[in-house]
Design a protein around this motif. Structure first.
Motif, PDB file in Angstrom:
ATOM      1  N   GLY A 251      -3.042  13.531  -6.820  1.00  0.00           N
ATOM      2  CA  GLY A 251      -3.953  14.345  -6.022  1.00  0.00           C
ATOM      3  C   GLY A 251      -5.279  13.658  -5.785  1.00  0.00           C
ATOM      4  N   ALA A 252      -5.721  12.869  -6.764  1.00  0.00           N
ATOM      5  CA  ALA A 252      -7.000  12.181  -6.632  1.00  0.00           C
ATOM      6  C   ALA A 252      -6.972  11.107  -5.556  1.00  0.00           C
ATOM      7  CB  ALA A 252      -7.405  11.564  -7.972  1.00  0.00           C
ATOM      8  N   THR A 253      -5.779  10.634  -5.183  1.00  0.00           N
ATOM      9  CA  THR A 253      -5.709   9.583  -4.152  1.00  0.00           C
ATOM     10  C   THR A 253      -6.042  10.120  -2.759  1.00  0.00           C
ATOM     11  OG1 THR A 253      -3.344   9.945  -3.715  1.00  0.00           O
ATOM     12  CG2 THR A 253      -3.918   8.360  -5.436  1.00  0.00           C
ATOM     13  N   THR A 254      -5.874  11.431  -2.544  1.00  0.00           N
ATOM     14  CA  THR A 254      -6.073  11.988  -1.206  1.00  0.00           C
ATOM     15  C   THR A 254      -7.501  11.810  -0.701  1.00  0.00           C
ATOM     16  OG1 THR A 254      -4.308  13.592  -1.587  1.00  0.00           O
ATOM     17  CG2 THR A 254      -5.832  14.052   0.220  1.00  0.00           C
ATOM     18  N   PRO A 255      -8.531  12.225  -1.466  1.00  0.00           N
ATOM     19  CA  PRO A 255      -9.888  12.011  -0.956  1.00  0.00           C
ATOM     20  C   PRO A 255     -10.250  10.532  -0.824  1.00  0.00           C
ATOM     21  CG  PRO A 255      -9.942  12.845  -3.215  1.00  0.00           C
ATOM     22  CD  PRO A 255      -8.535  12.990  -2.726  1.00  0.00           C
ATOM     23  N   ILE A 256      -9.702   9.688  -1.706  1.00  0.00           N
ATOM     24  CA  ILE A 256      -9.971   8.250  -1.592  1.00  0.00           C
ATOM     25  C   ILE A 256      -9.301   7.694  -0.342  1.00  0.00           C
ATOM     26  CG2 ILE A 256      -9.667   6.005  -2.702  1.00  0.00           C
ATOM     27  CD1 ILE A 256      -9.771   7.445  -5.388  1.00  0.00           C
TER      28      ILE A 256
ATOM     29  N   HIS B  98     -12.192  -3.832   0.253  1.00  0.00           N
ATOM     30  CA  HIS B  98     -11.380  -2.677   0.648  1.00  0.00           C
ATOM     31  C   HIS B  98      -9.936  -2.827   0.152  1.00  0.00           C
ATOM     32  CE1 HIS B  98     -14.683  -1.700   3.463  1.00  0.00           C
ATOM     33  NE2 HIS B  98     -14.211  -0.474   3.388  1.00  0.00           N
ATOM     34  N   MET B  99      -9.416  -4.054   0.207  1.00  0.00           N
ATOM     35  CA  MET B  99      -8.046  -4.273  -0.247  1.00  0.00           C
ATOM     36  C   MET B  99      -7.934  -3.993  -1.747  1.00  0.00           C
ATOM     37  SD  MET B  99      -5.696  -7.735  -0.002  1.00  0.00           S
ATOM     38  CE  MET B  99      -5.958  -7.828   1.766  1.00  0.00           C
ATOM     39  N   LEU B 100      -8.919  -4.475  -2.518  1.00  0.00           N
ATOM     40  CA  LEU B 100      -8.901  -4.254  -3.962  1.00  0.00           C
ATOM     41  C   LEU B 100      -9.019  -2.769  -4.288  1.00  0.00           C
ATOM     42  CD1 LEU B 100      -8.854  -5.469  -6.796  1.00  0.00           C
ATOM     43  CD2 LEU B 100     -11.359  -5.666  -6.669  1.00  0.00           C
ATOM     44  N   MET B 101      -9.903  -2.054  -3.580  1.00  0.00           N
ATOM     45  CA  MET B 101     -10.055  -0.625  -3.827  1.00  0.00           C
ATOM     46  C   MET B 101      -8.758   0.122  -3.537  1.00  0.00           C
ATOM     47  SD  MET B 101     -12.581   2.180  -2.008  1.00  0.00           S
ATOM     48  CE  MET B 101     -14.069   1.388  -2.605  1.00  0.00           C
ATOM     49  N   ALA B 102      -8.126  -0.214  -2.425  1.00  0.00           N
ATOM     50  CA  ALA B 102      -6.879   0.458  -2.052  1.00  0.00           C
ATOM     51  C   ALA B 102      -5.777   0.173  -3.069  1.00  0.00           C
ATOM     52  CB  ALA B 102      -6.446   0.023  -0.653  1.00  0.00           C
ATOM     53  N   MET B 103      -5.654  -1.065  -3.511  1.00  0.00           N
ATOM     54  CA  MET B 103      -4.572  -1.426  -4.425  1.00  0.00           C
ATOM     55  C   MET B 103      -4.803  -0.842  -5.822  1.00  0.00           C
ATOM     56  SD  MET B 103      -3.679  -5.332  -3.189  1.00  0.00           S
ATOM     57  CE  MET B 103      -2.142  -5.433  -4.104  1.00  0.00           C
ATOM     58  N   LEU B 104      -6.052  -0.804  -6.282  1.00  0.00           N
ATOM     59  CA  LEU B 104      -6.342  -0.181  -7.567  1.00  0.00           C
ATOM     60  C   LEU B 104      -6.078   1.331  -7.514  1.00  0.00           C
ATOM     61  CD1 LEU B 104      -9.608  -2.032  -8.688  1.00  0.00           C
ATOM     62  CD2 LEU B 104      -7.319  -2.225  -9.684  1.00  0.00           C
ATOM     63  N   THR B 105      -6.439   1.941  -6.388  1.00  0.00           N
ATOM     64  CA  THR B 105      -6.155   3.368  -6.210  1.00  0.00           C
ATOM     65  C   THR B 105      -4.650   3.609  -6.225  1.00  0.00           C
ATOM     66  OG1 THR B 105      -8.165   3.670  -4.890  1.00  0.00           O
ATOM     67  CG2 THR B 105      -6.466   5.373  -4.707  1.00  0.00           C
ATOM     68  N   GLY B 106      -3.902   2.747  -5.546  1.00  0.00           N
ATOM     69  CA  GLY B 106      -2.450   2.872  -5.526  1.00  0.00           C
ATOM     70  C   GLY B 106      -1.840   2.679  -6.895  1.00  0.00           C
ATOM     71  N   PHE B 107      -2.397   1.746  -7.678  1.00  0.00           N
ATOM     72  CA  PHE B 107      -1.873   1.512  -9.027  1.00  0.00           C
ATOM     73  C   PHE B 107      -1.972   2.781  -9.880  1.00  0.00           C
ATOM     74  CE2 PHE B 107      -2.984   0.311 -13.465  1.00  0.00           C
ATOM     75  CZ  PHE B 107      -1.724  -0.103 -13.856  1.00  0.00           C
ATOM     76  N   ALA B 108      -3.114   3.457  -9.800  1.00  0.00           N
ATOM     77  CA  ALA B 108      -3.302   4.676 -10.598  1.00  0.00           C
ATOM     78  C   ALA B 108      -2.599   5.873  -9.980  1.00  0.00           C
ATOM     79  CB  ALA B 108      -4.798   4.967 -10.755  1.00  0.00           C
ATOM     80  N   GLY B 109      -2.836   6.095  -8.672  1.00  0.00           N
ATOM     81  CA  GLY B 109      -2.357   7.312  -8.029  1.00  0.00           C
ATOM     82  C   GLY B 109      -0.905   7.305  -7.629  1.00  0.00           C
TER      83      GLY B 109
END
Length: 353
Positions: free
Chosen positions: A19-24, A216-227
């Motif tokens: 759920g936390a990935t949605t706002p990100i 931006h790529m790092l932020m997206a991939m780290l978010t994907g790893f967790a979410g």
């Protein structure tokens, strides 16, 4: 045996991370194409979990500690089907549907995933359901509908049908993943992430999108790893211990966590709809937690591999030198046994009623 509160917490934590990935994702979508965001999320999940797997295999001293990372050949079709439905078809249908569907309608339709998941589990795979669990599912889905409801939202257009189709694909994914849930959850989630990430990035590039800058790529991939990655590992573990319909019900509360994080990132006073949705979902989770299903049942002979302790369902000898450490992972065989105790549709209780 895993207790229901522990298994429920695992499912709810998976929902919170997802759920936390949605706002990100909402923040990233301002600069990136939808398929690019999906691709980076999935790829970050796959690569991150692959690194975790390598570290775990390197640090584990024995085969029993490492576990078997191979997927049995007879279960491979289930996993491939899950990846195709949930990692390829689902995201593609969602992105196509979002392009032609109002945001409010899309949010409302995404609640169909929980409904479709439960219906397939109950009707196709004959997973047990009683009135209390059914009412809990209704309350959770109703909470999701209330949370995403906006007056004047559009009807069932072609775009809305595509979003509903994406939900159906993810429901198939959930049920097929349950068929392989005794295997290493890290391996399952890693494979899904690598395949889905590659496919979605390929679609993004075919549509003319370009890779973003490094930050931006790092932020997206780290978010994907967790979410997507860690969340999926927890989801598979919950499937193993709760069954598909119940895990899907708990996972359906993900929008509440997403809205809560949104309120922290973009502060505003929560609406009455938010509190109504939270109350309905809390009621649904409470109904599931207080379920008690008990009857005499027979375990058929079964051989599989998963992390376990030597409880009443795991009374077997070892064909290797064992140091007594539990839990541990190895292939083991269950002998037929008939007994009575409270249980739910975990990997050892998939019997007919």
């Amino acid at each position: 045996m895993t207790t229901r509160p522990n298994a429920a917490f695992t499912a709810l934590l998976a929902a919170a991370l997802f759920g936390a990935t949605t706002p990100i994702a909402k923040a990233l979508l301002g600069t990136l194409a939808p398929f690019m965001v999906a691709g980076l999320f999935y790829l970050g999940s796959g690569i991150g979990l692959a690194i975790v797997l390598v570290v775990r295999q390197t640090l584990s001293a024995t085969r029993v500690e490492r576990g078997d990372i191979r997927i049995p050949r007879n279960e491979t079709p289930w996993l491939l089907g899950a990846i195709a439905a949930g990692g390829v078809a689902g995201p593609a249908l969602l992105m196509l549907g979002l392009a032609a569907t109002p945001a409010a309608t899309s949010s409302l339709l995404l609640n169909l995933e929980g409904v479709f998941t439960a219906v397939i589990a109950w009707v196709v795979f004959r997973e047990n359901v009683d009135l209390q669990v059914f009412l809990g599912m209704v309350a959770i889905v109703a909470g999701g509908a209330v949370l995403s409801w906006q007056p004047g939202a559009g009807g069932m257009t072609s775009g809305a049908l595509l979003v509903a189709g994406a939900c159906f694909c993810w429901a198939i994914d959930n049920n097929l993943t349950r068929k392989v849930s005794t295997n290493d959850a890290l391996v399952i989630a890693c494979l899904k992430g690598l395949v889905a990430g590659t496919v979605n990035l390929g679609i993004a590039c075919m549509l003319g999108a370009r890779l973003p800058d490094a930050s931006h790529m790092l932020m997206a991939m780290l978010t994907g790893f967790a979410g997507y990655g860690v969340s999926l590992v927890l989801f598979v573990v919950a499937l193993r211990n709760l069954g598909t319909a119940r895990t899907g019900a708990y996972f359906s509360v993900a929008p509440v966590f997403g809205v809560a994080l949104s309120l922290l990132l973009w502060p505003e006073s929560p609406s009455m709809l938010f509190w109504c949705a939270a109350a309905l979902m809390t009621l649904g989770v409470w109904l599931h937690l207080r379920e008690r299903h008990e009857h005499a049942h027979t375990h058929e002979p079964l051989a599989h591999t998963h992390r376990h302790r030597h409880d009443e369902h795991h009374r077997h000898e070892h064909d290797f030198e064992w140091d007594g450490v539990e839990p541990h992972v190895h292939e083991h065989r269950h002998l037929p046994i008939t007994h009575t105790h409270a249980h739910f549709p975990d990997i050892h209780h998939r019997h007919r009623h």
